[in-house]
Design an enzyme around this catalytic site. Structure first.
Site, PDB file in Angstrom:
ATOM      1  N   GLU A  74       0.815  -1.229   0.000  1.00  0.00           N
ATOM      2  CA  GLU A  74       0.000   0.000   0.000  1.00  0.00           C
ATOM      3  C   GLU A  74       0.843   1.272   0.000  1.00  0.00           C
ATOM      4  O   GLU A  74       0.361   2.339   0.380  1.00  0.00           O
ATOM      5  CB  GLU A  74      -0.955   0.008   1.206  1.00  0.00           C
ATOM      6  CG  GLU A  74      -1.989  -1.085   1.208  1.00  0.00           C
ATOM      7  CD  GLU A  74      -2.984  -1.019   0.049  1.00  0.00           C
ATOM      8  OE1 GLU A  74      -2.886  -0.111  -0.803  1.00  0.00           O
ATOM      9  OE2 GLU A  74      -3.850  -1.901  -0.006  1.00  0.00           O
ATOM     10  N   HIS A  93      -2.443   2.224   8.850  1.00  0.00           N
ATOM     11  CA  HIS A  93      -3.511   1.565   8.088  1.00  0.00           C
ATOM     12  C   HIS A  93      -3.756   0.194   8.701  1.00  0.00           C
ATOM     13  O   HIS A  93      -2.824  -0.600   8.833  1.00  0.00           O
ATOM     14  CB  HIS A  93      -3.090   1.426   6.621  1.00  0.00           C
ATOM     15  CG  HIS A  93      -3.935   0.460   5.869  1.00  0.00           C
ATOM     16  ND1 HIS A  93      -5.306   0.604   5.742  1.00  0.00           N
ATOM     17  CD2 HIS A  93      -3.633  -0.692   5.217  1.00  0.00           C
ATOM     18  CE1 HIS A  93      -5.777  -0.412   5.055  1.00  0.00           C
ATOM     19  NE2 HIS A  93      -4.795  -1.219   4.729  1.00  0.00           N
ATOM     20  N   HIS A  95      -6.852  -3.189   9.413  1.00  0.00           N
ATOM     21  CA  HIS A  95      -8.114  -3.848   9.061  1.00  0.00           C
ATOM     22  C   HIS A  95      -8.830  -4.209  10.366  1.00  0.00           C
ATOM     23  O   HIS A  95      -9.108  -5.378  10.615  1.00  0.00           O
ATOM     24  CB  HIS A  95      -7.858  -5.132   8.268  1.00  0.00           C
ATOM     25  CG  HIS A  95      -7.106  -4.946   6.990  1.00  0.00           C
ATOM     26  ND1 HIS A  95      -6.699  -6.001   6.216  1.00  0.00           N
ATOM     27  CD2 HIS A  95      -6.698  -3.828   6.342  1.00  0.00           C
ATOM     28  CE1 HIS A  95      -6.060  -5.541   5.137  1.00  0.00           C
ATOM     29  NE2 HIS A  95      -6.043  -4.223   5.209  1.00  0.00           N
ATOM     30  N   TYR A 114     -20.089  12.816  19.453  1.00  0.00           N
ATOM     31  CA  TYR A 114     -19.163  13.957  19.321  1.00  0.00           C
ATOM     32  C   TYR A 114     -17.746  13.533  18.943  1.00  0.00           C
ATOM     33  O   TYR A 114     -16.988  14.289  18.331  1.00  0.00           O
ATOM     34  CB  TYR A 114     -19.165  14.815  20.596  1.00  0.00           C
ATOM     35  CG  TYR A 114     -18.358  14.258  21.749  1.00  0.00           C
ATOM     36  CD1 TYR A 114     -18.948  13.445  22.714  1.00  0.00           C
ATOM     37  CD2 TYR A 114     -16.998  14.534  21.866  1.00  0.00           C
ATOM     38  CE1 TYR A 114     -18.206  12.927  23.762  1.00  0.00           C
ATOM     39  CE2 TYR A 114     -16.246  14.012  22.906  1.00  0.00           C
ATOM     40  CZ  TYR A 114     -16.851  13.218  23.847  1.00  0.00           C
ATOM     41  OH  TYR A 114     -16.111  12.708  24.876  1.00  0.00           O
ATOM     42  N   HIS A 156     -12.383  -2.941   2.821  1.00  0.00           N
ATOM     43  CA  HIS A 156     -10.949  -3.077   3.063  1.00  0.00           C
ATOM     44  C   HIS A 156     -10.565  -2.775   4.524  1.00  0.00           C
ATOM     45  O   HIS A 156     -10.187  -3.690   5.245  1.00  0.00           O
ATOM     46  CB  HIS A 156     -10.217  -2.152   2.079  1.00  0.00           C
ATOM     47  CG  HIS A 156      -8.730  -2.271   2.116  1.00  0.00           C
ATOM     48  ND1 HIS A 156      -7.928  -1.958   1.040  1.00  0.00           N
ATOM     49  CD2 HIS A 156      -7.874  -2.634   3.106  1.00  0.00           C
ATOM     50  CE1 HIS A 156      -6.665  -2.149   1.364  1.00  0.00           C
ATOM     51  NE2 HIS A 156      -6.616  -2.559   2.616  1.00  0.00           N
ATOM     52  N   TYR A 209      -8.166  21.210  22.265  1.00  0.00           N
ATOM     53  CA  TYR A 209      -7.654  20.005  22.929  1.00  0.00           C
ATOM     54  C   TYR A 209      -6.314  19.606  22.305  1.00  0.00           C
ATOM     55  O   TYR A 209      -5.345  19.336  22.992  1.00  0.00           O
ATOM     56  CB  TYR A 209      -8.710  18.914  22.752  1.00  0.00           C
ATOM     57  CG  TYR A 209      -8.329  17.512  23.135  1.00  0.00           C
ATOM     58  CD1 TYR A 209      -8.380  17.101  24.458  1.00  0.00           C
ATOM     59  CD2 TYR A 209      -7.965  16.577  22.161  1.00  0.00           C
ATOM     60  CE1 TYR A 209      -8.076  15.800  24.802  1.00  0.00           C
ATOM     61  CE2 TYR A 209      -7.654  15.276  22.503  1.00  0.00           C
ATOM     62  CZ  TYR A 209      -7.708  14.884  23.825  1.00  0.00           C
ATOM     63  OH  TYR A 209      -7.411  13.602  24.157  1.00  0.00           O
TER      64      TYR A 209
HETATM   65 ZN   LIG Z   1      -4.994  -3.072   3.826  1.00  0.00          ZN
END
Ligand SMILES: [Zn+2]
Length: 216
Positions: A74, A93, A95, A114, A156, A209
């Site tokens: 990726e 990233h 899953h 929120y 994905h 924040y």
């Molecule tokens: Zn992936």
């Protein structure tokens, strides 16, 4: 931070993917920006076996500049996000269960809580579907991330951005939690959405924040 420390931090965080349950096996990947480009996890190596030298350094033109292993499949969206978003220094990233489950319905997460504002807007968008590892997926992710620090990827998983690895990892954890709460609220009936004015207030509060955290 020196390159060795960054590599160590990448490995520690990747191992946390497995121990926290955010990603199973070798799914998921992460990267951190460097002066020359970015450091990224290699493809197909179990996280607990990673050594500092296994982390691949790439430039922002799709070339490996340091390392013998292949980068995560990726790398396209990591590169394109760094090119597009100069404030972003780290990308996670994964899953994770609830974010991925929702992403398979190809729906955005609306302003049902929120904490949605934590990802930078009044929704967490789901990027349009494209095959994993492609430039098309990268384009769809960059579009879904406009004005946001996180998005779902259709059928994905999810992406979370941060000013450093810790911030990106924490946001990924929070997005997973938000996805879980959204799923639960959908099981309980139809969630009542917060209106635009309320979400504006929440977004302002999160800006303050963030600043407070930065001064630590
Ligand atoms: Zn992936």
């Amino acid at each position: 931070m020196n390159p060795s420390k960054l590599r160590k931090q990448i490995i520690e965080t990747a191992i946390k993917f497995n121990t926290s349950g955010l990603s199973v096996g070798t799914s998921g990947n992460l990267s951190v920006r460097t002066p020359q480009g970015y450091l990224i996890t290699p493809t197909g190596i179990p996280y607990h076996q990673l050594k500092e030298a296994d982390i691949v350094e790439m430039n922002l033109k799709g070339k490996v500049i340091q390392g013998d292993l292949k980068p995560s499949s990726e790398w396209h969206f990591h590169q394109d996000i760094y090119l597009e978003r100069e404030e972003v220094n780290a990308i996670v990233h994964v899953h994770s269960d609830f974010a991925t489950g929702l992403a398979c319905t190809r729906q955005d997460i609306p302003a049902f809580h929120y904490m949605v504002a934590r990802a930078g807007g009044d929704s967490i968008r789901c990027a349009e579907y494209a095959t994993f590892g492609t430039e098309a997926l990268s384009k769809n992710a960059v579009t879904a991330l406009q004005g946001r620090k996180a998005c779902l990827l259709a059928n994905h998983g999810m992406i979370a951005l941060g000013e450093d690895i810790d911030a990106a990892y924490k946001l990924a954890e929070e997005v997973e939690n938000i996805a879980k709460h959204y799923w639960i609220s959908k099981q309980s009936g139809e969630p009542v959405l917060l209106n635009e004015k309320e979400m504006k207030t929440n977004l302002e509060k999160f800006k303050a924040y963030g600043k407070q955290q930065g001064t630590k």
